[in-house]
Enzyme design. Structure first.
Site, short mmCIF file in Angstrom:
data_model
loop_
_atom_site.label_atom_id
_atom_site.label_comp_id
_atom_site.label_asym_id
_atom_site.label_seq_id
_atom_site.Cartn_x
_atom_site.Cartn_y
_atom_site.Cartn_z
CG HIS A 56 18.59 -5.95 7.14
ND1 HIS A 56 17.48 -5.87 7.94
CD2 HIS A 56 19.47 -5.06 7.62
CE1 HIS A 56 17.67 -4.95 8.86
NE2 HIS A 56 18.87 -4.44 8.70
NE ARG A 57 18.68 -5.82 11.74
CZ ARG A 57 17.68 -5.31 12.44
NH1 ARG A 57 16.95 -6.07 13.22
NH2 ARG A 57 17.40 -4.01 12.39
CD GLU A 83 23.42 -5.11 8.26
OE1 GLU A 83 23.60 -4.03 8.85
OE2 GLU A 83 22.62 -5.98 8.68
CG ASP A 85 23.60 -5.17 12.97
OD1 ASP A 85 23.72 -4.05 12.46
OD2 ASP A 85 22.64 -5.94 12.71
CG HIS A 98 19.85 -4.56 15.21
ND1 HIS A 98 18.95 -3.84 15.99
CD2 HIS A 98 20.13 -3.77 14.16
CE1 HIS A 98 18.69 -2.69 15.41
NE2 HIS A 98 19.39 -2.62 14.30
CD GLU A 158 24.73 -1.01 11.39
OE1 GLU A 158 23.89 -1.71 10.78
OE2 GLU A 158 24.45 -0.09 12.18
CE LYS A 160 22.98 -1.62 14.67
NZ LYS A 160 22.30 -0.57 13.86
CG ASP A 286 14.31 -7.76 6.78
OD1 ASP A 286 15.49 -7.35 6.92
OD2 ASP A 286 13.37 -7.36 7.51
O1 G3P Z 1 22.52 -2.28 6.67
C1 G3P Z 1 21.54 -1.35 6.93
C2 G3P Z 1 20.80 -1.57 8.19
O2 G3P Z 1 21.28 -2.70 8.86
C3 G3P Z 1 20.83 -0.42 9.09
O3 G3P Z 1 19.83 -0.50 10.04
O4 G3P Z 1 19.02 -0.82 12.32
O5 G3P Z 1 18.97 -2.70 10.73
O6 G3P Z 1 21.13 -1.94 11.67
P1 G3P Z 1 19.75 -1.55 11.23
CA CA Z 2 22.59 -3.40 10.60
#
Ligand code: G3P
Ligand code: CA
Length: 297
Positions: A56-57, A83, A85, A98, A158, A160, A286
C-alpha cells in the site's frame, strides 16, 4: 530372467517409483499441467493458488509512502504489486501523493494542484517518516513506470480525487499507452473511490483492468448489495473494499459476479488471517510480510 524381461521389470519399477514420488510430494510430473487457476476445494471454498500481496503506497510501513524508497522496498520484499496515488501538478504533470495537499508528508505546504513540478520536486518527502529518508523526492508517474519496468512487480494505480483533475483518466491512459502498458495481463490495474472516474478510464482504455474502491463510510449502512455488484460487474474486474466491510459472504458474492476482491488496508496479523480465511484474492497492506504466510500456502 532374460535381459529384455529384466529391462521391462526395471522400467515398471521406475514408473511405480515416479508415481509414488508424485503422490508423496504432490508434484506434478509435468509442471506445465500443474494448474494455477482457482479451483473448488472439498469444502466448497475457492482455492487461490496465487494470493496477491499488494504493498500500500509502496511498503509504507517501512518507508515513506508514495516514494521510490517505498516502491523499492516493495520490490525487495517481493510484493506482487505496489499501490500508488496519482494526482496532477499545476503545470500538468502526473505526480504521486496521497493527500491533496503536501502538508502531511513533506516539508512544504499547499495543494498539489497549485504547485508546479519544480516546486513539488524541491520538497523533502522522506524526513517526516524518518531521518534515514531525508531528501526523498515526490515521484512522477512516468519515472515510476520507467523505473520498475522489467522488475516483475506490478502496479495498482489509484486515481486520487480525480474530480480535482478533469481529464486525468485520459492522461493516465495516454501515459500507459506511451509506455506500452495498455495491454491486458494485469501488469497495471487502475482503481478509484470515484466510480464515474473508473468508468471513464475503462471507456478510454478497456484493455487495462479496473477496480472500484469501496469505502466504509459510504457503504457501512447498506453493505455492498447485489445491485452494487451487478453495476460494478458491468465494467470492473476488482472490488476493493475497506476490510471492515469484508466477510466470506461478500467474497462469495464478488466471485459469483465474476470479479476479484482485494481489501484494504491490512496492518496486523489478525486482519490478514481473517481476510485470508474469508477467501479474498489478496490484500492491500502497509506490511507486505503479512502476506507471506498466505502467499506460500
Ligand atoms: O488501495 C486502497 C487504498 O489505497 C485506499 O485508501 O486512502 O490509502 O488511498 P487510501
Ligand atoms: Ca491509495
Amino acid at each position: 530372467m532374460s535381459r529384455r524381461k529384466h529391462g521391462r521389470w526395471t522400467a515398471g519399477w521406475l514408473m511405480l517409483a515416479l508415481v509414488a514420488l508424485t503422490v508423496l510430494t504432490g508434484m506434478s510430473p509435468n509442471p506445465e499441467t500443474a494448474t494455477t487457476a482457482p479451483s473448488e476445494s472439498e469444502s466448497g471454498n475457492i482455492q487461490h493458488s496465487k494470493f496477491l500481496n499488494v504493498a500500500h503506497r509502496g511498503a509504507s510501513g517501512h518507508a515513506p509512502e508514495n516514494t521510490l524508497a517505498a516502491f523499492d522496498k516493495a520490490v525487495e520484499m517481493k510484493a506482487d504489486y505496489f499501490e500508488l496515488d496519482v494526482q496532477r501538478s499545476k503545470d500538468g504533470h502526473l505526480v504521486l501523493m496521497h493527500d491533496t495537499t503536501v502538508d502531511r508528508t513533506t516539508d512544504g505546504t499547499g495543494a498539489v494542484k497549485d504547485l508546479t513540478l519544480t516546486e513539488l520536486k524541491a520538497l523533502d518527502a522522506g524526513s517526516w517518516f524518518s531521518d534515514k529518508y531525508a531528501g526523498e523526492k515526490i515521484p512522477t508517474l512516468e519515472e515510476t513506470l520507467d523505473r520498475y519496468r522489467g522488475t516483475g512487480i506490478k502496479i495498482l494505480i489509484e486515481l486520487k480525487s480525480p474530480s480535482l483533475y478533469p481529464g486525468i483518466e485520459q492522461q493516465v491512459a495516454d501515459m500507459l499507452a506511451e509506455k506500452n502498458l495498455d495491454n491486458r495481463g494485469d501488469k497495471i490495474i487502475v482503481q478509484s473511490f470515484d466510480h464515474d472516474s473508473v468508468q471513464r478510464f475503462h471507456r478510454q482504455m478497456p484493455s487495462v483492468p479496473v477496480g472500484v474502491l469501496v469505502s466504509y463510510t459510504a457503504y457501512k449502512e447498506t453493505g455492498v448489495t447485489d445491485d452494487d455488484l451487478d453495476s460494478f460487474a458491468g465494467y470492473a474486474d476488482y472490488v476493493n473494499p475497506n476490510k471492515a466491510l469484508v466477510d466470506a459472504e461478500l467474497v462469495r458474492r464478488v466471485h459469483q459476479h465474476g470479479m476479484k476482491i482485494l481489501p484494504y488496508t491490512v496492518r496486523d496479523r489478525e486482519a490478514a488471517d481473517r481476510l485470508f480465511e474469508a477467501g479474498v484474492d489478496g490484500f492491500i497492506t502497509d506490511y507486505p510480510e503479512l502476506g507471506y504466510t498466505h502467499h506460500h500456502k
